[in-house]
Enzyme design. Structure first.
Site, PDB file in Angstrom:
ATOM      1  N   GLU A 168      -2.621  -8.132 -21.681  1.00  0.00           N
ATOM      2  CA  GLU A 168      -1.356  -8.781 -21.293  1.00  0.00           C
ATOM      3  C   GLU A 168      -0.698  -9.392 -22.523  1.00  0.00           C
ATOM      4  O   GLU A 168      -1.156 -10.407 -23.050  1.00  0.00           O
ATOM      5  CB  GLU A 168      -1.643  -9.863 -20.238  1.00  0.00           C
ATOM      6  CG  GLU A 168      -0.402 -10.649 -19.840  1.00  0.00           C
ATOM      7  CD  GLU A 168      -0.743 -11.848 -18.948  1.00  0.00           C
ATOM      8  OE1 GLU A 168      -1.762 -11.802 -18.217  1.00  0.00           O
ATOM      9  OE2 GLU A 168       0.006 -12.831 -18.995  1.00  0.00           O
ATOM     10  N   THR A 204       4.037 -13.593 -18.758  1.00  0.00           N
ATOM     11  CA  THR A 204       5.072 -14.638 -18.837  1.00  0.00           C
ATOM     12  C   THR A 204       6.447 -14.078 -18.452  1.00  0.00           C
ATOM     13  O   THR A 204       7.469 -14.451 -19.025  1.00  0.00           O
ATOM     14  CB  THR A 204       5.128 -15.306 -20.237  1.00  0.00           C
ATOM     15  OG1 THR A 204       3.795 -15.468 -20.736  1.00  0.00           O
ATOM     16  CG2 THR A 204       5.738 -16.695 -20.163  1.00  0.00           C
ATOM     17  N   LYS A 261      -2.008 -13.881  -9.328  1.00  0.00           N
ATOM     18  CA  LYS A 261      -2.568 -14.681 -10.421  1.00  0.00           C
ATOM     19  C   LYS A 261      -2.627 -16.129  -9.929  1.00  0.00           C
ATOM     20  O   LYS A 261      -1.599 -16.682  -9.531  1.00  0.00           O
ATOM     21  CB  LYS A 261      -1.634 -14.556 -11.628  1.00  0.00           C
ATOM     22  CG  LYS A 261      -1.854 -15.593 -12.711  1.00  0.00           C
ATOM     23  CD  LYS A 261      -0.971 -15.317 -13.923  1.00  0.00           C
ATOM     24  CE  LYS A 261      -0.948 -16.517 -14.862  1.00  0.00           C
ATOM     25  NZ  LYS A 261      -0.458 -16.200 -16.199  1.00  0.00           N
ATOM     26  N   ARG A 304       6.163 -14.635 -25.150  1.00  0.00           N
ATOM     27  CA  ARG A 304       6.252 -15.990 -25.711  1.00  0.00           C
ATOM     28  C   ARG A 304       6.536 -15.963 -27.195  1.00  0.00           C
ATOM     29  O   ARG A 304       6.423 -16.989 -27.869  1.00  0.00           O
ATOM     30  CB  ARG A 304       4.937 -16.740 -25.484  1.00  0.00           C
ATOM     31  CG  ARG A 304       4.685 -16.984 -24.036  1.00  0.00           C
ATOM     32  CD  ARG A 304       3.460 -17.814 -23.825  1.00  0.00           C
ATOM     33  NE  ARG A 304       2.944 -17.542 -22.510  1.00  0.00           N
ATOM     34  CZ  ARG A 304       1.797 -17.975 -22.051  1.00  0.00           C
ATOM     35  NH1 ARG A 304       1.029 -18.727 -22.811  1.00  0.00           N
ATOM     36  NH2 ARG A 304       1.415 -17.667 -20.836  1.00  0.00           N
TER      37      ARG A 304
HETATM   38  C1  3PG Z   1      -1.489 -18.175 -19.197  1.00  0.00           C
HETATM   39  O1  3PG Z   1      -0.374 -18.186 -19.611  1.00  0.00           O
HETATM   40  O2  3PG Z   1      -1.863 -17.357 -18.367  1.00  0.00           O
HETATM   41  C2  3PG Z   1      -2.350 -19.266 -19.676  1.00  0.00           C
HETATM   42  O3  3PG Z   1      -1.648 -20.054 -20.560  1.00  0.00           O
HETATM   43  C3  3PG Z   1      -3.606 -18.841 -20.287  1.00  0.00           C
HETATM   44  O4  3PG Z   1      -4.370 -19.948 -20.146  1.00  0.00           O
HETATM   45  P1  3PG Z   1      -5.524 -20.328 -21.171  1.00  0.00           P
HETATM   46  O5  3PG Z   1      -4.851 -20.462 -22.513  1.00  0.00           O
HETATM   47  O6  3PG Z   1      -6.088 -21.629 -20.645  1.00  0.00           O
HETATM   48  O7  3PG Z   1      -6.521 -19.207 -21.152  1.00  0.00           O
END
Ligand code: 3PG
Length: 210
Positions: A40, A68, A128, A44
């Site tokens: 994924e 995102t 999710k 960002r």
């Molecule tokens: C996401 O965007 O899915 C999370 O920010 C990932 O979370 P983590 O950095 O705690 O793994």
């Protein structure tokens, strides 16, 4: 590929931020070498779409997706760049419309039972859970299995090597997501071996699913 096939590709979907486009293909190869196939790439960073295009074109073993996603336009642009699945932190009516029939599996983010029910009503049954640890984590998923037994989750947010196994043991969890497989320092120093080792360790925690 349907959403269930996507989450069954590997027990973890790494959440990737590409700051330097030049690292994207090597990073993808390092993850694939460790047995992690669904990648994924989050929207960002300015390099995200080009990174999706590069991984899609140069790492055929990877199934690259986009994360995102907040708008229909972003989803369209990512699909044009080669994204083969999409993930969002939440779900809006617009995004649901765009994701339905867009031709790739889409995992909308949910954090409450009502959001999960709404997503299911709109046709999404692999979701999710985000941000997983912050909204209740394992006890929450256990509680949802009673009233929402047909829904499957990819918990993300606060998951790491030490707690992923406990999540994967739950009957309503198919895989987890997280950023711990792609530490910024390792990417900066092109330490691909460390990333392959992290990926391999995560894959070794896979649990048989009915
Ligand atoms: C996401 O965007 O899915 C999370 O920010 C990932 O979370 P983590 O950095 O705690 O793994």
């Amino acid at each position: 590929m349907n959403p269930t096939e996507l989450v069954d590709l590997s027990p973890v979907i790494p959440v990737i931020v590409i700051d330097d486009l030049a690292t994207s293909v090597d990073l993808a190869r390092a993850l694939v070498a460790g047995g992690v196939r669904a990648l994924e790439v989050t929207l960002r960073s300015p390099a995200a779409l080009e990174a999706i295009r590069a991984i899609h074109g140069q790492v055929p073993e990877a199934v690259v997706g986009v994360g995102t996603v907040r708008t229909a336009q972003q989803l369209d642009a990512a699909i044009s760049a080669g994204a083969r699945f999409g993930v969002s932190p939440g779900l809006t009516e617009d995004l649901a419309r765009a994701a339905t029939g867009c031709g790739i599996p889409f995992l909308p983010g949910v954090a409450t039972a009502s959001e999960a029910m709404r997503a299911a009503e709109l046709g999404f049954n692999v979701l999710k859970l985000f941000p997983a640890e912050a909204v209740g984590g394992i006890p929450l998923l256990k509680s949802w299995f009673g009233p929402l037994p047909e829904l499957r989750f990819c918990p993300t947010g606060g998951i790491h090597a030490a707690n992923m196994g406990a999540y994967l043991a739950l009957p309503n969890v198919r895989c987890v997501g997280g950023s711990w497989l792609t530490p910024k320092e390792a990417i900066l120093h092109h330490d691909w071996e460390s990333i392959t080792t992290l990926a391999r360790h995560a894959v070794s925690q896979a649990q048989p699913k009915p």
